[in-house]
Scaffold this motif. Structure first.
Motif, PDB file in Angstrom:
ATOM      1  N   ASP A   1      28.675  65.047  62.599  1.00  0.00           N
ATOM      2  CA  ASP A   1      29.656  65.689  63.472  1.00  0.00           C
ATOM      3  C   ASP A   1      30.700  64.677  63.941  1.00  0.00           C
ATOM      4  O   ASP A   1      31.883  64.966  64.021  1.00  0.00           O
ATOM      5  N   ARG A   2      30.227  63.497  64.272  1.00  0.00           N
ATOM      6  CA  ARG A   2      31.122  62.442  64.751  1.00  0.00           C
ATOM      7  C   ARG A   2      30.674  61.121  64.152  1.00  0.00           C
ATOM      8  O   ARG A   2      29.572  61.008  63.628  1.00  0.00           O
ATOM      9  N   GLY A   3      31.528  60.130  64.282  1.00  0.00           N
ATOM     10  CA  GLY A   3      31.137  58.800  63.857  1.00  0.00           C
ATOM     11  C   GLY A   3      31.876  58.365  62.608  1.00  0.00           C
ATOM     12  O   GLY A   3      32.548  59.160  61.947  1.00  0.00           O
ATOM     13  N   VAL A   4      31.771  57.077  62.302  1.00  0.00           N
ATOM     14  CA  VAL A   4      32.524  56.477  61.209  1.00  0.00           C
ATOM     15  C   VAL A   4      31.558  55.864  60.211  1.00  0.00           C
ATOM     16  O   VAL A   4      30.571  55.235  60.596  1.00  0.00           O
ATOM     17  N   VAL A   5      31.831  56.074  58.934  1.00  0.00           N
ATOM     18  CA  VAL A   5      31.104  55.373  57.876  1.00  0.00           C
ATOM     19  C   VAL A   5      32.074  54.373  57.260  1.00  0.00           C
ATOM     20  O   VAL A   5      33.172  54.747  56.841  1.00  0.00           O
ATOM     21  N   GLU A   6      31.689  53.101  57.253  1.00  0.00           N
ATOM     22  CA  GLU A   6      32.553  52.086  56.645  1.00  0.00           C
ATOM     23  C   GLU A   6      31.890  51.533  55.400  1.00  0.00           C
ATOM     24  O   GLU A   6      30.697  51.220  55.407  1.00  0.00           O
ATOM     25  N   TRP A   7      32.658  51.430  54.338  1.00  0.00           N
ATOM     26  CA  TRP A   7      32.174  50.860  53.086  1.00  0.00           C
ATOM     27  C   TRP A   7      32.948  49.579  52.841  1.00  0.00           C
ATOM     28  O   TRP A   7      34.158  49.607  52.710  1.00  0.00           O
TER      29      TRP A   7
END
Lengths: 259, 399
Positions: free
Chosen positions: A59-65
């Motif tokens: 729903d929320r939040g960041v995924v960083e690659w």
């Protein structure tokens, strides 16, 4: 400047109706590092894996690659980034041999005909790189032991050259010897510079191969421990909710105290 | 020397693994076939005569082609009960179009086969998309298509085909020139040898274990012995039957499709673990629909050969024991009812067993009642072997 981690989650939240499955969860996986994801049943481990693998959306939040924010909306997105997932129930076709299973859905062909020789050669290369010993790659996987089958399932996830591998309870249904085979494989994956997220209930496995243990409790981060310097009990306490929880604080029943 | 011993040991292990996993399903059926031939030959010396064997080789074709189609459905672990009706329906469609409406034979053949394909697609759709059990869908088909066949025939109970026509020729033509049978035998042996040899060279070039030249020579020798022996026997009577040649080409071609192409690999995968196949992106709905299309198309092709044998299509086309014989042929030959094991050659061997029994009993003048009982017994034996192999494999795999 420090190398950014392969995969980083920041403030990931997810709820199903009124149930908050994940609340502001952070998680970091670096190359050449095995992170154990631990937690009691219902702590949110599986939900987190599904979010990373693109099976369900946060729903929320960041995924960083590798330091860049990315959107993982479908399983395909995760695969394309270089995230491979091996689910708990082994998804192998019993009647196909090891080569057939590894290349199922991505067969190598020459003028429409399967190139069995090339597929077998690559299978042998991959298995020997990982030091996986399978007596004969032309045997149907039904004839392999549980541990061998699990290593084949993991090997298949590595065919696409992933950078991060998610293993969902890879040793849950295995005996001691077979568990050792799989843990050896996890160590070799780390040595090859892969980031590994190992979901496990088993403290022994975690102590054996993991570098870090990330604990979830009721959908929240409840501690990140260096496995080598933290005691067994500290991690268990974190999983169950430290000393302040209902299990450890309950009044001993009559008779229990004497034991 | 020690390297050779390890090689032998590895080979023995492969054989044992394959035995336990049912990959050597053809060994029992070949032994059974030899036994049947020896018994009937000792009871009646005409059994192994060129004339009887030649007739046998034509009699197997119609039902055999239907059985080859059923192999596809059995491989994904399902069953098709409609093939008998569909074969009769196809033959009648051809007869009505060609004889009663004057359509060109080749065109009528194509239309009939496409009708079969369409029937298979419909049945496959109801099974794979709608989720009705294949048993029920094809049982409905068994009734429905034979009803449609009777409707098409209307008041004419039987339609006689042109004796000299294309379809009649399918089972009546023999290559009288002995060179044809020997030529085909030589070609088959050469193709087998070259394929094995190329595989070996390719493997050696990439440094992988491969068969020794001696083993390839031995295998080629066995294949050559069988096909040249068959060619010799056939040439003693009327030469190579066209029907047998077509049957062998179809069996070999579909074997190539199943075992050497990505499509075939997916058919086996769906039969061995549908969920696993789905997860790696195999479109299992499409695979399932396709096997029913193959099965029904092959049923029509087989039905045309059966009609050709009696040069007519009638109300009895595709009825009686045809369906059971076709399924029994596949199962006797070693195709697993549980999916995932078997090849088109299994159907070939199986129909050879069934037709040998029928032919031998006819020679001995045994009544049909006894024939039914014996064929039933052979089928039961084959299914028992399949179940035992499966159990052994489970114990072996999960131990």
């Amino acid at each position: 400047m420090a190398v950014p981690p392969l995969l980083a989650l920041r403030g990931v939240s997810k709820h199903f109706g009124a149930v908050q499955a994940l609340a502001d969860v952070d998680l970091t996986i670096r190359a050449g590092e095995v992170v154990a994801l631990m937690g009691d049943n219902g702590a949110g481990k599986s939900t987190l894996v599904k979010v990373i693998a693109g099976v369900s959306l946060a729903d929320r939040g960041v995924v960083e690659w590798q330091g860049e924010p990315v959107h993982v909306r479908r399983p395909r997105d995760a695969t394309d980034l270089g995230i491979a997932t091996v689910y708990q129930d082994l998804a192998l076709c019993d009647n196909l041999d090891v080569v057939g299973n590894l290349f199922l859905g991505r067969e190598i062909r020459r003028i429409g005909i399967l190139d069995e020789v090339e597929m077998e050669r690559r299978t042998r290369d991959l298995l020997s790189t990982l030091a996986i010993r399978i007596p004969n790659v032309r045997v149907p996987v039904a004839a392999l032991s549980g541990g061998q089958r699990q290593t084949v399932a993991i090997a298949r996830s590595l065919l696409g050259d992933p950078r991060v591998v998610l293993l969902d309870e890879p040793t849950a249904s295995l005996g001691v010897q077979q568990t050792a085979q799989v843990l050896d494989l996890v160590e070799r994956m780390r040595d090859h510079g892969l980031g590994v997220l190992l979901i496990s209930h088993n403290m022994g496995d975690v102590k054996a191969v993991a570098d870090l243990a990330a604990v979830l409790r009721l959908g929240r981060n409840n501690g990140l421990f260096d496995v080598n310097t933290t005691s067994h009990e500290q991690i268990i306490a974190s999983i169950t909710g430290a000393t302040g929880d209902a299990v450890t604080r309950r009044t001993p029943r009559p008779g229990e105290a004497e034991r | 020397m020690s390297g050779r011993r390890i090689d032998l040991k590895g080979h023995a292990e492969t054989v044992r693994h394959r035995m336990s996993s049912g990959e050597f399903g053809s060994v029992p059926v070949v032994l059974g076939l030899l036994l049947i031939w020896v018994i009937f030959q000792s009871l009646n010396s005409n059994f192994l005569s060129p004339r009887n064997l030649s007739n046998l080789s034509v009699d197997i074709v119609g039902t055999g082609l239907i059985a080859v189609g059923i192999v596809f459905v059995l491989l994904v672990g399902e069953i098709d009960l409609s093939v008998g009706s569909v074969s009769g329906f196809g033959a009648v469609v051809f007869a009505v179009l060609n004889v009663q409406n004057g359509m060109a034979e080749w065109l009528a053949v194509i239309v009939a086969v496409l009708c079969g394909t369409a029937i298979g697609l419909v049945q496959g759709f109801f099974f794979a998309r709608v989720g009705v059990p294949a048993f029920v869908v094809t049982l409905a088909g068994l009734l429905g298509w034979s009803g449609l066949m009777l409707y098409l025939l209307g008041t004419s109970g039987t339609v006689n085909l042109d004796d000299e026509g294309l379809v009649a020729t399918l089972t009546s033509h023999y290559f009288g020139n002995v060179a044809v049978a020997y030529g085909v035998a030589a070609l088959g042996t050469a193709v087998y040898f070259l394929a094995s040899y190329r595989d070996r060279r390719h493997r050696r070039a990439t440094g992988m274990p491969c068969r020794s030249l001696a083993e390839i020579a031995l295998r080629t020798g066995v294949v050559g012995l069988i096909v040249f022996g068959a060619a010799y026997v056939l040439n003693q009577f009327r030469g190579l039957p066209l029907a047998l040649l077509i049957f062998l080409v179809v069996v070999a071609g579909l074997d190539l499709l199943l075992r050497r192409t990505p499509y075939g690999r997916r058919v086996y995968a769906v039969g061995g673990g549908a969920e696993a196949a789905r997860r790696v992106g195999v479109n299992i709905v499409r695979v399932r629909i396709s096997v029913f299309a193959v099965s029904a198309s092959m049923a029509v092709v087989g039905g045309l050969f059966l009609a050709s044998r009696i040069t007519s299509a009638s109300q009895t086309s595709g009825t009686g024991l045809l369906l059971l014989n076709a399924i029994a042929a596949a199962v006797i030959g070693g195709v697993s009812l549980f999916g995932g094991h078997g090849t088109t050659w299994s159907a070939f061997l199986g129909i050879l067993v069934i037709q040998s029994i029928a032919s031998g009993m006819a020679l001995l003048g045994i009544q049909a009642a006894v024939q039914f009982m014996i064929t039933g017994g052979v089928l039961l034996a084959a299914v028992v072997v399949d179940s035992l192999v499966r159990q052994a494999q489970k114990a072996h795999g999960r131990a």
